[in-house]
Design an enzyme around this catalytic site. Sequence first.
Site, PDB file in Angstrom:
ATOM      1  CB  ILE A 144      -0.857  -0.117   1.575  1.00 22.16           C
ATOM      2  CG1 ILE A 144      -2.115  -1.043   1.426  1.00 22.16           C
ATOM      3  CG2 ILE A 144      -1.681   1.839   1.398  1.00 22.16           C
ATOM      4  CD1 ILE A 144      -2.814  -1.550   2.484  1.00 22.16           C
ATOM      5  CG  ASP A 145       0.095   4.361  -2.985  1.00 21.79           C
ATOM      6  OD1 ASP A 145       1.505   2.861  -3.505  1.00 21.79           O
ATOM      7  OD2 ASP A 145      -0.516   4.515  -3.510  1.00 21.79           O
ATOM      8  CE  LYS A 146       5.865   8.691   3.895  1.00 26.46           C
ATOM      9  NZ  LYS A 146       6.997   9.764   3.452  1.00 26.46           N
ATOM     10  NE  ARG A 244      -1.809   8.312  -5.353  1.00 26.12           N
ATOM     11  CZ  ARG A 244      -0.644   8.442  -5.233  1.00 26.12           C
ATOM     12  NH1 ARG A 244       0.496   6.939  -4.715  1.00 26.12           N
ATOM     13  NH2 ARG A 244       0.287   9.566  -5.128  1.00 26.12           N
TER      14      ARG A 244
END
Length: 318
Positions: A144-146, A244
Site C-alpha cells: 500500500i502506498d506510504k 489513483r
Amino acid sequence: MDRGAEIIQVRIAGIADGLRLDRALADAAPMLSRERLKALITAGNVADEAGLQARDPSRKAVGGQLFNVTLPAPVPLDNAAQDIALNIVYEDEHLIVIDKQAGLVVHPAAGNLDGTLVNALLHHCAGQLSGIGGVARPGIVHRIDKDTSGLMVAAKSDAAHLGLAAQFAAHSIDRRYLAIVAGRPNPSEGTVDAPLARSASNRKKIAIVSGGKHAITHYRMIRPLREAALVECRLETGRTHQVRVHMASIGHALLGDPVYGRTKAAHRALLDELAFKRQALHAARLGFIHPVKSNALAFESEIPADMQALLGTLIGLG
C-alpha cells in the site's frame, strides 16, 4: 529460523510456450520475481525432471515442462528490527493482517531505510519470517502506498507466502478501497480497464500505457459531496498506484493526491484548513482464503480520522 534449502516444483503454462525461461517461470511462480529466477537459473538452482540444470535464463520455455527450483536457505536481512506500533487485526502462525496508518512506508528503499512496516514486522515476528524472496523477512506479497491507509496482509511462513502470492496472481483477493474524488462520476458506477506501466516521461509516475500490465478497477459512487464524491473502488488487479491513476484518467482524481491530481479551488482552502496532506484513499476491505487452513477470511477497516474529517466537512458543505 534456521532452515536449509527448499525445493519447489514449477510447471510452465501452455500459453508460455516460446517465452524466455525466466519469464515463463515467473509467470508460473508469482512468489518469485523474474530477477530472482534469473539468478537462480544462472546459479544452477533450476533443473528439469531429468535433473538437467537450466543455466540460460533466455532459453525458450516449453509449455507443460516441469522444473525443480531450489531455493537456498534465506540470508539474514540487513534491515534492523524496530519496535514500531502496529494495529494488528488478525494474526496466526502463518500470516498477519495489519491496518496500516497513513505515512508508514511498507518496504525499506532509498530515502526510507528504516522506520518501515518491514522493520516493524521484523521486530514483531522475530523467528517467524518467510524466506521465499531469498532473505529472511516478512513475506510482503502486496503493498500500500506510504500515504494510503488501511488493510494489508503479510506472510510469516513460506507456505502462506506461496498461497497468498497464488491468490494475488489469480486476482481472487477481495480488495476494496474508499476514495474521496473530485467531481461526481457519471455514470455513478463503471469499470476502468486500462494497462499501466512506468511513465516514459517521469519514472516516478505510473501512466496508462499500451502494452503495460493488465489493470482493471471497478468503481461505484457511494455518496455525492460538494463538487466531490465518496467512491468505492474494487480492484480486479493490483498494480502500483492503480486506483489513483485510473480515477484520474476518467476525470476524478483523488482529493489531496500530489502526483495525479490538480486540486480544485473549491477544495484547496479546505484541505489546507484540515492540514490534509495525502491522497484520500483507504484500503477498507480485504478478503482471501487462508493459504494454509483454507477457511475464508474477511476484514473491514473504518475510515481513519483525517479522512472522516474531510468527508464530514464535504457532507456539511454539500
